[in-house]
Design a protein around this motif. Structure first.
Motif, short mmCIF file in Angstrom:
data_model
loop_
_atom_site.label_atom_id
_atom_site.label_comp_id
_atom_site.label_asym_id
_atom_site.label_seq_id
_atom_site.Cartn_x
_atom_site.Cartn_y
_atom_site.Cartn_z
N ASP A 72 9.83 10.38 0.83
CA ASP A 72 9.08 11.27 1.42
C ASP A 72 9.77 11.59 2.94
O ASP A 72 9.48 12.57 3.62
CB ASP A 72 7.75 10.91 1.63
CG ASP A 72 7.10 10.78 0.44
OD1 ASP A 72 7.42 11.39 -0.38
OD2 ASP A 72 6.16 9.78 0.49
N GLU B 109 0.81 -1.32 -0.02
CA GLU B 109 0.07 0.01 -0.03
C GLU B 109 0.76 1.42 0.08
O GLU B 109 0.38 2.27 -0.52
CB GLU B 109 -0.91 0.11 1.15
CG GLU B 109 -1.97 -1.16 1.25
CD GLU B 109 -3.05 -1.00 0.11
OE1 GLU B 109 -3.53 0.16 -0.11
OE2 GLU B 109 -3.03 -1.98 -0.61
N LEU B 110 1.94 1.23 0.59
CA LEU B 110 2.96 2.49 0.85
C LEU B 110 3.35 2.57 -0.59
O LEU B 110 3.38 3.73 -1.29
CB LEU B 110 4.12 2.07 1.56
CG LEU B 110 4.15 2.63 3.03
CD1 LEU B 110 5.29 2.24 3.90
CD2 LEU B 110 3.97 4.03 3.04
N THR B 111 4.03 1.70 -1.19
CA THR B 111 4.74 1.78 -2.60
C THR B 111 3.51 2.12 -3.62
O THR B 111 4.06 2.97 -4.68
CB THR B 111 5.08 0.24 -2.98
OG1 THR B 111 6.09 -0.14 -1.97
CG2 THR B 111 5.79 0.38 -4.22
N CYS C 211 7.68 4.66 5.89
CA CYS C 211 7.19 5.34 4.68
C CYS C 211 8.13 5.39 3.53
O CYS C 211 9.11 4.46 3.41
CB CYS C 211 7.15 7.02 5.10
SG CYS C 211 8.93 7.83 5.18
N ARG C 212 7.75 6.08 2.48
CA ARG C 212 8.43 5.95 1.10
C ARG C 212 9.89 6.92 1.48
O ARG C 212 9.67 7.75 2.06
CB ARG C 212 8.03 6.54 -0.03
CG ARG C 212 6.66 5.51 -0.54
CD ARG C 212 5.93 6.08 -1.54
NE ARG C 212 5.04 7.26 -1.11
CZ ARG C 212 3.86 7.42 -0.62
NH1 ARG C 212 3.24 6.12 -0.39
NH2 ARG C 212 3.29 8.44 -0.32
N GLY D 71 1.29 4.08 -3.01
CA GLY D 71 0.88 5.50 -2.74
C GLY D 71 -0.75 5.69 -2.17
O GLY D 71 -1.03 6.61 -2.21
N ARG D 72 -1.16 4.42 -1.78
CA ARG D 72 -2.43 4.54 -1.06
C ARG D 72 -2.37 5.03 0.31
O ARG D 72 -3.48 5.30 0.91
CB ARG D 72 -3.27 3.32 -1.22
CG ARG D 72 -3.55 2.97 -2.96
CD ARG D 72 -4.49 1.72 -2.93
NE ARG D 72 -3.60 0.63 -2.91
CZ ARG D 72 -3.16 0.26 -3.99
NH1 ARG D 72 -3.24 0.29 -5.11
NH2 ARG D 72 -2.17 -1.15 -3.80
N GLU E 89 0.25 7.31 3.35
CA GLU E 89 1.64 7.95 3.36
C GLU E 89 2.47 7.20 4.14
O GLU E 89 3.89 7.19 3.96
CB GLU E 89 1.48 9.38 3.95
CG GLU E 89 0.76 10.53 3.06
CD GLU E 89 -0.59 10.07 2.59
OE1 GLU E 89 -0.74 10.15 1.38
OE2 GLU E 89 -1.44 9.98 3.24
#
Length: 316
Positions: free
Chosen positions: A207, A67-69, A203-204, A71-72, A74
């Motif tokens: 970011d 879900e992180l990858t 997180c990504r 972008g759904r 943060e």
């Protein structure tokens, strides 16, 4: 909640949502950023297989990372002991909040202490680490593999299916079930899992130093240093979160003390070790020193056969 709220991904269990809400509230209190919880089901939550059959590593975190990858969400909150030690491409460990009590706890029928459990008592746990260390203390007990959330496991004791279960003290505290605890294992008896009692905010990577820089507000340097040492031992032993490896590090008076143990799943053989190092003042340098300490201790334990115990446990 406002549409501008940051989306925090969490597993659906009571424990996961409780600890994620605590992190969210702490971030909001310190930065003013509103947080929305996004509930995600992981493969580890729905499969009926035991953790050892799944290989352990990543079964509770991969869905959140997907879900992180995509972008759904943060950022995501994990139990740090469930997080694989290998870096995930494109993701960053943005914060490690202050750790809760890392010890293991016994929840037994009739208020029994561990020493008072009768011979042949049935103890439920899904952790080879716990089985190994507890069997070394009480080889007369019968250890039963179990799955399910903490409430489900506690229910098996209440229903008389088991004499006791062993769970993380921190998790029981988070869901308000400390009244069920009948005994607590000090690290001198049972070393906890690397990272136990701590949370991970992921997180990504793009970011971490930009849009989500505010996550650093909940990072706790001493906890990050301690768990770095513990997780480095686990990594260098090439062991996953389901391996019979315990580790515990403490920062006191500018010095980091690290203890680790690898114990055969029947409790018959063990390699234990301890090292310490003075910590530099800089957090970044202290984290680096902690990693070095973990590598040194792992090398010493491997020289004494710890890797063979890990390999044998993986074949069971």
């Amino acid at each position: 909640m406002s549409s501008a709220a940051a989306r925090l991904g969490t597993r659906r269990s009571t424990m996961a949502t409780t600890q994620s809400r605590a992190v969210a509230d702490s971030i909001t209190a310190r930065t003013g950023v509103p947080i929305e919880l996004v509930l995600i089901t992981s493969f580890g939550d729905v499969t009926r297989a035991h953790l050892t059959q799944l290989g352990g590593t990543g079964v509770f975190v991969n869905a959140l990372r997907d879900e992180l990858t995509a972008g759904r969400i943060e950022f995501a909150v994990h139990s740090l002991k469930d997080l694989p030690t290998a870096p995930a491409e494109g993701l960053a460990l943005a914060a490690v909040p202050e750790r809760d009590d890392p010890r293991d706890a016994l929840c037994a029928r009739d208020g029994l202490k561990f020493a008072d459990l009768p011979e042949g008592a049935r103890i439920g746990t899904g952790s080879p680490r716990r089985v190994a260390q507890l069997a070394a203390l009480r080889p007369d007990l019968h250890f039963v593999p179990i799955r399910g959330n903490a409430e489900t496991r506690l229910g098996k004791v209440a229903a008389g299916e088991l004499d006791a279960v062993v769970l993380a003290y921190a998790g029981l505290s988070r869901i308000g079930r400390l009244d069920d605890v009948t005994d607590v294992f000090e690290p001198d008896q049972v070393l906890p899992a690397p990272g136990q009692g701590a949370l991970a905010v992921e997180c990504r990577a793009a970011d971490a130093d930009g849009a989500l820089r505010y996550l650093a507000a909940v990072d706790h340097p001493r906890t990050r240093v301690a768990v770095t040492a513990e997780r480095t031992v686990l990594s260098k032993l090439e062991a996953g979160c389901a391996a019979p490896v315990g580790a515990h590090a403490e920062c006191r008076d500018g010095r980091l003390r690290l203890r680790a143990a690898v114990v055969a799943t029947d409790g018959s053989t063990a390699v234990r070790g301890e090292r310490a190092v003075d910590l530099p003042d800089s957090t970044a340098a202290a984290v680096e020193a902690a990693g070095g300490l973990g590598r040194e201790l792992a090398r010493e334990m491997i020289a004494r056969g710890a890797d063979r115990i890990v390999a044998a446990a993986a074949e069971v």
